[in-house]
Design an enzyme around this catalytic site. Sequence first.
Site, mmCIF file in Angstrom:
data_model
loop_
_atom_site.group_PDB
_atom_site.id
_atom_site.type_symbol
_atom_site.label_atom_id
_atom_site.label_comp_id
_atom_site.label_asym_id
_atom_site.label_seq_id
_atom_site.Cartn_x
_atom_site.Cartn_y
_atom_site.Cartn_z
ATOM 1 N N LYS A 266 0.861 -1.192 0.000
ATOM 2 C CA LYS A 266 0.000 0.000 0.000
ATOM 3 C C LYS A 266 0.893 1.235 0.000
ATOM 4 O O LYS A 266 1.743 1.407 0.863
ATOM 5 C CB LYS A 266 -0.915 0.019 1.227
ATOM 6 C CG LYS A 266 -1.746 1.315 1.351
ATOM 7 C CD LYS A 266 -2.727 1.282 2.519
ATOM 8 C CE LYS A 266 -3.402 2.645 2.727
ATOM 9 N NZ LYS A 266 -4.307 2.672 3.893
ATOM 10 N N ASP A 271 -2.508 10.114 3.845
ATOM 11 C CA ASP A 271 -3.924 9.766 3.952
ATOM 12 C C ASP A 271 -4.643 10.789 4.831
ATOM 13 O O ASP A 271 -4.639 10.687 6.051
ATOM 14 C CB ASP A 271 -4.071 8.356 4.532
ATOM 15 C CG ASP A 271 -5.537 7.914 4.619
ATOM 16 O OD1 ASP A 271 -6.395 8.607 4.028
ATOM 17 O OD2 ASP A 271 -5.804 6.877 5.254
ATOM 18 N N LYS A 278 -10.191 12.835 8.066
ATOM 19 C CA LYS A 278 -9.773 12.384 9.399
ATOM 20 C C LYS A 278 -9.773 13.564 10.362
ATOM 21 O O LYS A 278 -9.773 14.722 9.947
ATOM 22 C CB LYS A 278 -8.341 11.812 9.324
ATOM 23 C CG LYS A 278 -8.226 10.459 8.661
ATOM 24 C CD LYS A 278 -6.786 9.964 8.721
ATOM 25 C CE LYS A 278 -6.612 8.636 8.006
ATOM 26 N NZ LYS A 278 -7.312 7.502 8.645
ATOM 27 N N ASP A 289 1.406 6.012 5.722
ATOM 28 C CA ASP A 289 0.452 5.164 5.017
ATOM 29 C C ASP A 289 1.041 4.539 3.744
ATOM 30 O O ASP A 289 0.340 3.849 3.009
ATOM 31 C CB ASP A 289 -0.829 5.941 4.704
ATOM 32 C CG ASP A 289 -2.081 5.083 4.847
ATOM 33 O OD1 ASP A 289 -1.986 4.003 5.457
ATOM 34 O OD2 ASP A 289 -3.134 5.491 4.330
ATOM 35 N N ASP A 348 -12.186 7.388 3.401
ATOM 36 C CA ASP A 348 -11.005 7.070 4.213
ATOM 37 C C ASP A 348 -10.662 5.577 4.143
ATOM 38 O O ASP A 348 -9.620 5.147 4.624
ATOM 39 C CB ASP A 348 -11.248 7.506 5.667
ATOM 40 C CG ASP A 348 -9.964 7.604 6.472
ATOM 41 O OD1 ASP A 348 -8.874 7.548 5.854
ATOM 42 O OD2 ASP A 348 -10.045 7.760 7.705
ATOM 43 N N GLU A 350 -9.524 3.956 1.722
ATOM 44 C CA GLU A 350 -8.953 4.112 0.372
ATOM 45 C C GLU A 350 -7.930 3.036 0.033
ATOM 46 O O GLU A 350 -7.766 2.693 -1.135
ATOM 47 C CB GLU A 350 -8.315 5.496 0.233
ATOM 48 C CG GLU A 350 -6.879 5.644 0.753
ATOM 49 C CD GLU A 350 -6.708 5.400 2.262
ATOM 50 O OE1 GLU A 350 -7.734 5.480 2.986
ATOM 51 O OE2 GLU A 350 -5.590 5.120 2.704
ATOM 52 N N ARG A 352 -7.826 -0.193 0.475
ATOM 53 C CA ARG A 352 -8.377 -1.396 -0.166
ATOM 54 C C ARG A 352 -8.748 -1.128 -1.617
ATOM 55 O O ARG A 352 -8.712 -2.030 -2.456
ATOM 56 C CB ARG A 352 -9.569 -1.917 0.649
ATOM 57 C CG ARG A 352 -10.713 -0.942 0.771
ATOM 58 C CD ARG A 352 -11.638 -1.273 1.925
ATOM 59 N NE ARG A 352 -11.086 -0.860 3.219
ATOM 60 C CZ ARG A 352 -11.678 -1.046 4.386
ATOM 61 N NH1 ARG A 352 -12.857 -1.625 4.437
ATOM 62 N NH2 ARG A 352 -11.116 -0.634 5.491
HETATM 63 N N1 BES Z 1 -4.481 4.378 6.740
HETATM 64 C C1 BES Z 1 -5.654 4.103 7.469
HETATM 65 C C2 BES Z 1 -5.467 3.011 8.536
HETATM 66 C C3 BES Z 1 -4.549 3.337 9.691
HETATM 67 C C4 BES Z 1 -5.050 3.767 10.900
HETATM 68 C C5 BES Z 1 -3.173 3.140 9.595
HETATM 69 C C6 BES Z 1 -4.217 4.026 11.967
HETATM 70 C C7 BES Z 1 -2.337 3.398 10.654
HETATM 71 C C8 BES Z 1 -2.862 3.838 11.851
HETATM 72 C C9 BES Z 1 -6.759 3.626 6.537
HETATM 73 O O1 BES Z 1 -6.737 4.149 5.260
HETATM 74 C C10 BES Z 1 -8.050 4.064 7.151
HETATM 75 O O2 BES Z 1 -8.249 5.235 7.274
HETATM 76 N N2 BES Z 1 -8.884 3.102 7.519
HETATM 77 C C11 BES Z 1 -10.124 3.394 8.143
HETATM 78 C C12 BES Z 1 -11.168 2.518 7.516
HETATM 79 C C13 BES Z 1 -12.564 2.838 7.941
HETATM 80 C C14 BES Z 1 -12.992 4.170 7.365
HETATM 81 C C15 BES Z 1 -13.449 1.739 7.478
HETATM 82 C C16 BES Z 1 -10.007 3.116 9.639
HETATM 83 O O3 BES Z 1 -9.355 2.120 9.991
HETATM 84 O O4 BES Z 1 -10.506 3.910 10.420
HETATM 85 ZN ZN ZN Z 2 -4.949 4.759 4.563
HETATM 86 MN MN MN Z 3 -7.734 6.005 5.124
#
Ligand code: BES
Ligand code: ZN
Ligand code: MN
Length: 499
Positions: A266, A271, A278, A289, A348, A350, A352
């Site tokens: 990834k 992000d 966020k 990220d 967010d 993104e 996947r």
């Molecule tokens: N990059 C984040 C995941 C992340 C969170 C990495 C904390 C490192 C530390 C990912 O893109 C994300 O934002 N995921 C969301 C998904 C949700 C919106 C379903 C999450 O985990 O909150």
């Molecule tokens: Zn992310």
């Molecule tokens: Mn994200």
Amino acid sequence: MIISVLNASITDIECDAIVVNLFQGVAAPGGATGAVDRALDGLLSRLIREEGFEGKPGQTLMVHTQGRLLAARVVLTGLGEPEKLDLDTVRRASAAALRRARDARARRVATIVHGAGAGGMAPARAAQATVEGAVLGTYEFLKYKSEPQLRQIEELLVAEMDASRLPSVEAGVSRGDVVSRAVNLARDLVNSPANEITPSALALLATRMASETGLEALVLERPEAERLGMGCYLAVARGSQETPKFITLRYRPEGKPSGRVGIIGKGVTFDSGGLSLKTAESMVTMKDDMSGAAAVLAAMQAVAELRPDREVLAIVPAVENMPSGSAMRPGDVVRAMNGKTIEIENTDAEGRLTLADALCYAAREGCEELIDLATLTGACVWALGRVYSGVMSNNQELVERLTECSRLSGDRIWQLPLSEDYRYLIESQVADMKNTGGREGGAITAALLLSEFTEGRPWAHIDIAGPAFLSQDNGVIEKGASGAGVRLLIEYLCGEPAA
Ligand code: BES
Ligand code: ZN
Ligand code: MN
């Protein structure tokens, strides 16, 4: 750090500091430590007794030799209880010792191989772990500090008295050197800010690496990605001023490859969350990220050096996730390369989306096995913290092999169930699936979405969101980017260090 192996006794080396060790619960030092103790007229055993040095992992003691040895200092490092000795303890002991020597301004340091004594572990593995601890443990990220740093170990000598062990020790030291340089490359990339590490910067790095190592780089630009139908990946890129770069690096072995593995990282260089923005707090570390991308690119550097007999295709769908008038919106429906559609519920989620197309591409390129590394979900951080990465897979045998590599490399992974029973959470009213499944089981629902794009190939998804970026020093890796996944990938792709 320049690293070499010396067929000598640790007592005969002229340098700023020599490193020897002590197991917990041992009052009279033996082996190399005993030899150093005798040269110092029993000073070490006296200090062990009187200063309460217990030999716990991470514990160190430093003494000046006052001219009684060619070395100016001796650093004694704890190996913990003999029954609990493992490669991680060796890394930790070596890291603690080298940090101690560095803080005393040592530049040239000699060490014995920790943990390979009588009944200990294989000399090559122990030597590799000793070097990894030394190099990873003394890593500092100073690129953006204007004051030059004075304390730095320039030379590490690994002393091995027993000539019959030299070939194994040399193999282990050399592997440790390759591995730790790769890990530190990944750490540099992740620690560097998102205003420097853009998708274009990653593409440039990959191209440069290719021309220096003989790997083949191919970067797909936006029009090419459009032609291939990478609608999910491109949707993420839409909100950013940064041009997306779909980066591939290929390693081809000499002769007929014994298989083709795809490793996918990834590469979201920042992000922000996109329109589903966020919070300020949760955005602070989002330069990390692209840790999966960094791991995959760094592992390719090592692969180019170690030349395994399998073909390896590394894929990094690099993008930045930003909100803007052109950004993807919640409710949008996008289509991946394999024709499947995804409803975007939260911009967010993104990662996947970018990986969906990358997995399709890897399968289309003939990869027989797929491994992706991604800072994919906050849910995985909640589940496993910053120590273990989550692994989810459609192939149990692949998980078993990865778990064994995890044990050897020190990159910890823990399996979470990839169960269809969670599939209902990503059902969409309008598309084949939606990109979020809610908070509960969030690491699993993310993996379930990815599994729709693996085209029947054995595949493992490693969610490194927790371990990729440490909020505290763990005794080997300082706070910040850890290079999570690099050691695991190298172990998996290249196997045992060969003498
Ligand atoms: N990059 C984040 C995941 C992340 C969170 C990495 C904390 C490192 C530390 C990912 O893109 C994300 O934002 N995921 C969301 C998904 C949700 C919106 C379903 C999450 O985990 O909150
Ligand atoms: Zn992310
Ligand atoms: Mn994200």
